[in-house]
Design a protein around this motif. Structure first.
Motif, PDB file in Angstrom:
ATOM      1  N   PRO A  29      36.862 -21.396 -20.270  1.00 27.67           N
ATOM      2  CA  PRO A  29      38.268 -21.746 -20.094  1.00 27.67           C
ATOM      3  C   PRO A  29      38.652 -21.532 -18.635  1.00 27.67           C
ATOM      4  N   PRO A  30      39.792 -22.062 -18.197  1.00 30.52           N
ATOM      5  CA  PRO A  30      40.179 -21.910 -16.796  1.00 30.52           C
ATOM      6  C   PRO A  30      40.203 -20.437 -16.391  1.00 30.52           C
ATOM      7  N   ALA A  31      39.703 -20.185 -15.187  1.00 30.44           N
ATOM      8  CA  ALA A  31      39.647 -18.810 -14.682  1.00 30.44           C
ATOM      9  C   ALA A  31      41.003 -18.405 -14.122  1.00 30.44           C
ATOM     10  N   ARG A 156      20.411 -18.507 -11.059  1.00 25.55           N
ATOM     11  CA  ARG A 156      21.473 -18.102 -10.137  1.00 25.55           C
ATOM     12  C   ARG A 156      22.649 -19.068 -10.040  1.00 25.55           C
ATOM     13  N   ASP A 157      22.562 -20.214 -10.698  1.00 27.79           N
ATOM     14  CA  ASP A 157      23.643 -21.186 -10.550  1.00 27.79           C
ATOM     15  C   ASP A 157      24.698 -21.097 -11.640  1.00 27.79           C
ATOM     16  N   ARG A 158      24.428 -20.351 -12.711  1.00 26.86           N
ATOM     17  CA  ARG A 158      25.429 -20.208 -13.766  1.00 26.86           C
ATOM     18  C   ARG A 158      25.220 -18.889 -14.507  1.00 26.86           C
ATOM     19  N   ALA A 176      30.575 -22.741  -8.156  1.00 28.39           N
ATOM     20  CA  ALA A 176      31.957 -23.218  -8.062  1.00 28.39           C
ATOM     21  C   ALA A 176      32.975 -22.111  -8.298  1.00 28.39           C
ATOM     22  N   GLU A 177      32.604 -21.098  -9.089  1.00 24.62           N
ATOM     23  CA  GLU A 177      33.578 -20.081  -9.473  1.00 24.62           C
ATOM     24  C   GLU A 177      33.128 -18.655  -9.148  1.00 24.62           C
ATOM     25  N   SER A 178      32.460 -18.467  -8.017  1.00 23.47           N
ATOM     26  CA  SER A 178      31.980 -17.128  -7.668  1.00 23.47           C
ATOM     27  C   SER A 178      33.135 -16.169  -7.390  1.00 23.47           C
ATOM     28  N   ASN A 179      34.312 -16.698  -7.048  1.00 23.72           N
ATOM     29  CA  ASN A 179      35.480 -15.846  -6.790  1.00 23.72           C
ATOM     30  C   ASN A 179      36.372 -15.704  -8.020  1.00 23.72           C
ATOM     31  N   ARG A 180      35.893 -16.141  -9.163  1.00 24.61           N
ATOM     32  CA  ARG A 180      36.634 -15.978 -10.415  1.00 24.61           C
ATOM     33  C   ARG A 180      36.828 -14.488 -10.682  1.00 24.61           C
TER      34      ARG A 180
END
Length: 195
Positions: A29-31, A156-158, A176-180
């Motif tokens: 779901p959206p972070a 390492r990609d997910r 794409a979402e490492s700063n989530r």
């Protein structure tokens, strides 16, 4: 013979890849938006492992730190066990204020704040899998780093994330979402790559 072995190997590899793709959980779901920790705090619901500081003004004997037990309760002086799991800080303040006003304290003024949040977990292909203390503003990359980082076998990609109170895992694209932002109680699982 060699050609037959190569065909068997290729068939086995295709079956493994198809199985892995079929078992991938749905996308996450959206972070939460980075910097939204105050919003997260105001809507955060309590669960076992959280620790609160509750202050009743002018009543030092009623003030102190209280941990949420595995049954989702805190034991509060005078009024006993209170079910707090699934409630926000504002709900807990209101509940204590109401109970104390019912014959114990005249016009009680109650505040509640977090001392510590429940821990988060990092499992799978990391150097030190386990439970870690939550820190406000913790990102996904930082959470993995707190577990010693990736092993050489890590994908390492997910990563896969299980949200608190949920039974499903969600796939999160780490690039794409490492700063989530990580939430207290989340379970982060780093998968193993095939090659």
């Amino acid at each position: 013979m060699v050609q037959r072995l190569a065909q068997l190997w290729l068939g086995l590899l295709l079956v493994m890849l198809a199985s892995a793709c079929a078992n991938d959980p749905p996308p996450a779901p959206p972070a939460p938006v980075a910097g939204a920790s105050e919003t997260v705090r105001s809507s955060y619901v309590l669960a076992p492992g959280d620790r609160l500081r509750i202050t009743v003004f002018s009543e030092d004997r009623l003030s102190g730190e209280f941990g949420v037990t595995t049954t989702g309760q805190i034991s509060f002086p005078l009024i006993g066990n209170l079910d707090v799991a699934g409630k926000t800080l504002a709900d807990v303040q209101s509940m204590i204020r109401t109970r104390l006003a019912d014959g114990y304290v005249n016009d009680p003024r109650v505040t509640a704040e977090f001392v510590t949040f429940r821990p988060f977990f990092v499992l799978g292909e990391v150097a030190r899998p386990g439970q870690f203390p939550y820190a406000d503003g913790l990102t996904l990359r930082q959470a993995i780093a707190s577990a010693g980082g990736f092993t050489y076998r890590a994908k390492r990609d997910r990563v896969f994330i299980q949200l608190p109170g949920d039974t499903k895992e969600y796939t999160v694209d780490l690039e794409a979402e490492s700063n989530r932002l990580v939430k207290p109680g989340e379970i982060i699982r780093v998968g193993e790559r095939f090659f």
